[in-house]
Design an enzyme around this catalytic site. Structure first.
Site, PDB file in Angstrom:
ATOM      1  N   ARG A  27       0.764  -1.217  -0.117  1.00 48.88           N
ATOM      2  CA  ARG A  27       0.144   0.000  -0.037  1.00 48.88           C
ATOM      3  C   ARG A  27       0.846   1.454  -0.055  1.00 48.88           C
ATOM      4  O   ARG A  27       0.548   2.343  -0.841  1.00 48.88           O
ATOM      5  CB  ARG A  27      -1.062   0.017   1.386  1.00 48.88           C
ATOM      6  CG  ARG A  27      -2.130  -1.146   0.880  1.00 48.88           C
ATOM      7  CD  ARG A  27      -2.673  -1.412   2.518  1.00 48.88           C
ATOM      8  NE  ARG A  27      -3.917  -2.239   2.172  1.00 48.88           N
ATOM      9  CZ  ARG A  27      -3.960  -3.426   1.834  1.00 48.88           C
ATOM     10  NH1 ARG A  27      -2.736  -4.230   1.775  1.00 48.88           N
ATOM     11  NH2 ARG A  27      -4.996  -4.045   1.939  1.00 48.88           N
ATOM     12  N   GLY A 103      -1.336 -11.590  -5.018  1.00 53.63           N
ATOM     13  CA  GLY A 103      -2.702 -11.357  -5.058  1.00 53.63           C
ATOM     14  C   GLY A 103      -3.024  -9.881  -4.649  1.00 53.63           C
ATOM     15  O   GLY A 103      -4.039  -9.224  -5.414  1.00 53.63           O
ATOM     16  N   SER A 174     -12.981  -9.059   2.466  1.00 53.34           N
ATOM     17  CA  SER A 174     -11.468  -9.053   1.750  1.00 53.34           C
ATOM     18  C   SER A 174     -11.091  -7.971   1.904  1.00 53.34           C
ATOM     19  O   SER A 174     -11.703  -7.010   1.123  1.00 53.34           O
ATOM     20  CB  SER A 174     -11.686  -9.890   0.433  1.00 53.34           C
ATOM     21  OG  SER A 174     -10.844  -9.590  -0.228  1.00 53.34           O
ATOM     22  N   ASP A 322      -4.198 -15.462   7.509  1.00 52.26           N
ATOM     23  CA  ASP A 322      -3.069 -15.947   6.959  1.00 52.26           C
ATOM     24  C   ASP A 322      -2.174 -16.705   7.929  1.00 52.26           C
ATOM     25  O   ASP A 322      -1.101 -17.228   7.565  1.00 52.26           O
ATOM     26  CB  ASP A 322      -2.098 -14.479   6.454  1.00 52.26           C
ATOM     27  CG  ASP A 322      -2.850 -13.946   5.440  1.00 52.26           C
ATOM     28  OD1 ASP A 322      -3.521 -14.534   4.592  1.00 52.26           O
ATOM     29  OD2 ASP A 322      -2.499 -12.794   5.092  1.00 52.26           O
ATOM     30  N   LYS A 349      -6.482 -19.429  -1.467  1.00 51.21           N
ATOM     31  CA  LYS A 349      -5.127 -18.700  -1.108  1.00 51.21           C
ATOM     32  C   LYS A 349      -4.093 -18.960  -2.005  1.00 51.21           C
ATOM     33  O   LYS A 349      -4.456 -19.621  -3.105  1.00 51.21           O
ATOM     34  CB  LYS A 349      -4.761 -18.723   0.614  1.00 51.21           C
ATOM     35  CG  LYS A 349      -5.690 -18.257   1.291  1.00 51.21           C
ATOM     36  CD  LYS A 349      -5.785 -16.589   1.260  1.00 51.21           C
ATOM     37  CE  LYS A 349      -6.614 -15.936   2.277  1.00 51.21           C
ATOM     38  NZ  LYS A 349      -6.899 -14.506   1.808  1.00 51.21           N
ATOM     39  N   ARG A 395       3.609 -19.782   2.861  1.00 56.44           N
ATOM     40  CA  ARG A 395       3.253 -19.926   4.196  1.00 56.44           C
ATOM     41  C   ARG A 395       3.110 -21.560   4.612  1.00 56.44           C
ATOM     42  O   ARG A 395       3.439 -21.823   5.521  1.00 56.44           O
ATOM     43  CB  ARG A 395       2.149 -19.381   4.576  1.00 56.44           C
ATOM     44  CG  ARG A 395       2.069 -17.936   4.336  1.00 56.44           C
ATOM     45  CD  ARG A 395       1.110 -17.114   5.198  1.00 56.44           C
ATOM     46  NE  ARG A 395       0.948 -15.818   4.501  1.00 56.44           N
ATOM     47  CZ  ARG A 395       1.575 -14.604   4.935  1.00 56.44           C
ATOM     48  NH1 ARG A 395       2.548 -14.718   5.449  1.00 56.44           N
ATOM     49  NH2 ARG A 395       1.180 -13.372   4.052  1.00 56.44           N
TER      50      ARG A 395
HETATM   51  C1  S3P Z   1      -4.380  -9.072   2.240  1.00 56.84           C
HETATM   52  C2  S3P Z   1      -5.614  -9.190   2.411  1.00 56.84           C
HETATM   53  C3  S3P Z   1      -6.165 -10.824   2.550  1.00 56.84           C
HETATM   54  C4  S3P Z   1      -4.690 -11.676   3.089  1.00 56.84           C
HETATM   55  C5  S3P Z   1      -3.422 -11.543   1.925  1.00 56.84           C
HETATM   56  C6  S3P Z   1      -3.134  -9.913   2.111  1.00 56.84           C
HETATM   57  C7  S3P Z   1      -4.108  -7.553   1.676  1.00 56.84           C
HETATM   58  O1  S3P Z   1      -6.467 -11.479   1.426  1.00 56.84           O
HETATM   59  O2  S3P Z   1      -5.066 -12.944   3.082  1.00 56.84           O
HETATM   60  O3  S3P Z   1      -2.332 -12.130   2.274  1.00 56.84           O
HETATM   61  O4  S3P Z   1      -3.034  -7.035   1.709  1.00 56.84           O
HETATM   62  O5  S3P Z   1      -5.286  -6.932   1.664  1.00 56.84           O
HETATM   63  P1  S3P Z   1      -8.095 -11.225   1.035  1.00 56.84           P
HETATM   64  O6  S3P Z   1      -8.327  -9.807   0.949  1.00 56.84           O
HETATM   65  O7  S3P Z   1      -8.308 -12.068  -0.035  1.00 56.84           O
HETATM   66  O8  S3P Z   1      -8.907 -11.725   2.264  1.00 56.84           O
END
Ligand code: S3P
Length: 435
Positions: A27, A103, A174, A322, A349, A395
């Site tokens: 971010r 992701g 999420s 996580d 995940k 992980r």
């Molecule tokens: C994250 C949000 C989570 C988490 C991922 C990092 C983030 O995922 O599992 O490792 O940085 O916003 P989700 O938004 O799919 O829950």
């Protein structure tokens, strides 16, 4: 592909400093790139995932200096200087953006790209290409973006444009979905609202507020008002509880251990691991609680403890999402049965973490029942050493290494390069404590 062998050598003792937070590092790069002027990000996580985000913004014309040594400007180790060009200052990338395993890079970028007057292609590795993207495609399309996908999976092509604000009831809790919509909301005239079924991590809300954005919060609802510009920032990234988790569990499980884990983020939307372990009987003491760049942080003092099995569900799932791979290891060594339910998200995940952990811990003679949305784990005193695999999931690799440390012989874990997505230096830190 890489393989690591591990076995118990003695108690883990000493002090470590938790590596920088991955979610916050992503971010910090994104929001500073969109701000007007120069931002400084200290203690940035130099791991593959956040470096994907950094490269993506470089591809879109943002000048980012990565200082790894002190310079005449007296910048400390691993500071990043980002010359933000404003919300409308990105240029179309020449090539497809490769988000690797990340992701967070892909889903949050979707929100930014929805507001751009150009079209961008995004892809990732085989794990990321099998992760669901409809969850961001649906709301961003409703706002006015045009997104092509492979039936809801990457690669994606996003044609941004003029967006209209929405009020979106997300079917899934999420932070990636919430953040993507909020980022697109910055480009709208008026207020965009996201309502979640549970409270996901709130780093986006905290950081955007610091950039001068008008955010209002009401329980599970967050609203953002479109803006003309973001203020640049100076931020120090706190340590990542998701990385500290492996050392917390190792310290609790390895007899005789005592570890001080400094500078660990304890944001309440992320600190479910500590609550779960405390319910299991862990001896974890929080010391020196403070705020670092608007995020709560503490030093954690962890001592070997006899854990007992418990039922884990409700909001603890989201607040520890996580950490379940390593929590499964704690449950495998606890006295009695641990039941994890309401955790279906673990199936989408970096790997299907329910199936991965069930398969790998069974190799260590642990009795595990797989549920559609969780696991039932019978704890046992001795874990049998095993030949484990990581499924390319960082992980899972680190969790199985911790499991190996508590087994009665040598365990090997195959395919451990993936550890570098979030925690380069993991093995050195473990060795430094005597492993
Ligand atoms: C994250 C949000 C989570 C988490 C991922 C990092 C983030 O995922 O599992 O490792 O940085 O916003 P989700 O938004 O799919 O829950």
């Amino acid at each position: 592909m890489n393989r690591i062998s591990i076995k118990y050598k003695g108690p883990l003792r000493g002090e470590i400093t938790t590596p920088p937070d991955k979610s916050i590092s992503h971010r910090a790069i994104m929001f500073s790139s969109l701000a007007e002027g120069q931002s400084i990000v200290r203690n940035f996580l130099q791991a593959e995932d956040p470096l994907r985000t950094l490269e993506a913004f470089k591809q879109m014309g943002i000048q980012i200096e990565h200082r790894t040594q002190n310079t005449e400007h007296r910048l400390a180790d691993n500071e990043i200087i980002i010359h933000g060009k404003g919300l409308n200052g990105l240029s179309a990338p020449q090539d497809i953006i490769d988000c690797g395993n990340s992701g967070t890079t892909m889903r949050l970028l979707c929100g930014v790209l929805a507001g751009q007057p150009f079209s961008t292609a995004l892809t990732g590795d085989s794990s990321l290409r099998s992760r669901p993207m409809k969850r961001v495609i649906t709301p961003l399309t409703e706002m006015g973006a045009v997104i092509e996908s492979e039936n809801g999976f990457p690669p994606l092509r996003i044609k941004g444009g003029k967006l209209t604000p929405i009020s979106y009831k997300s079917p899934v809790a999420s932070a990636q979905v919430k953040s993507a919509i909020m980022l697109a909301g910055l480009y709208c005239e008026g207020v965009t609202t996201v309502i979640e079924p549970g409270k996901s991590r709130d780093h986006t809300e905290r950081m955007l507020k610091a950039c001068g954005v008008d955010i209002s919060l009401n329980d599970l609802e967050v609203s953002v008002r479109g803006v003309a510009s973001l203020k640049p920032m100076e931020i120090t990234v706190p340590g990542d509880l998701s990385s500290a988790a492996f050392f917390i569990v190792a310290g609790l499980l390895v007899p005789g251990s005592e570890i001080l884990i400094r500078n660990t983020g304890i944001n309440p939307t992320r600190s479910g691991l500590i609550d779960v372990l405390n319910l299991m009987g862990a001896r974890i003491k929080l010391e020196n609680e403070r705020l670092v760049s608007g995020e709560p942080v503490a030093d954690l003092y962890v001592k070997h403890s006899q854990l007992k099995g418990i039922d884990i569900g409700g909001d603890l799932i989201l607040r520890a999402i996580d950490e379940f791979p390593v929590l499964c290891v704690a449950a495998a060594k606890a006295e009695g049965t641990t039941r994890i339910t309401g955790a279906k998200e673990l199936r989408v995940k970096e790997s299907d973490r329910i199936a991965s952990m069930a398969t790998e811990l069974r190799k260590m003679d642990v009795k595990i029942e797989e549920l559609e949305d969780g696991l039932i784990i019978e704890g046992r005193e001795d874990l049998k050493p095993a030949a484990a695999v990581s499924y390319g999931d960082h992980r899972i690799a680190m969790s199985m290494l911790i499991a190996g440390l508590t087994a009665s012989g040598e365990t090997t874990v195959e395919d451990t390069d993936c550890v570098n997505t979030s925690f380069p230096g993991f093995m050195d830190m473990l060795k430094g404590l005597g492993a």
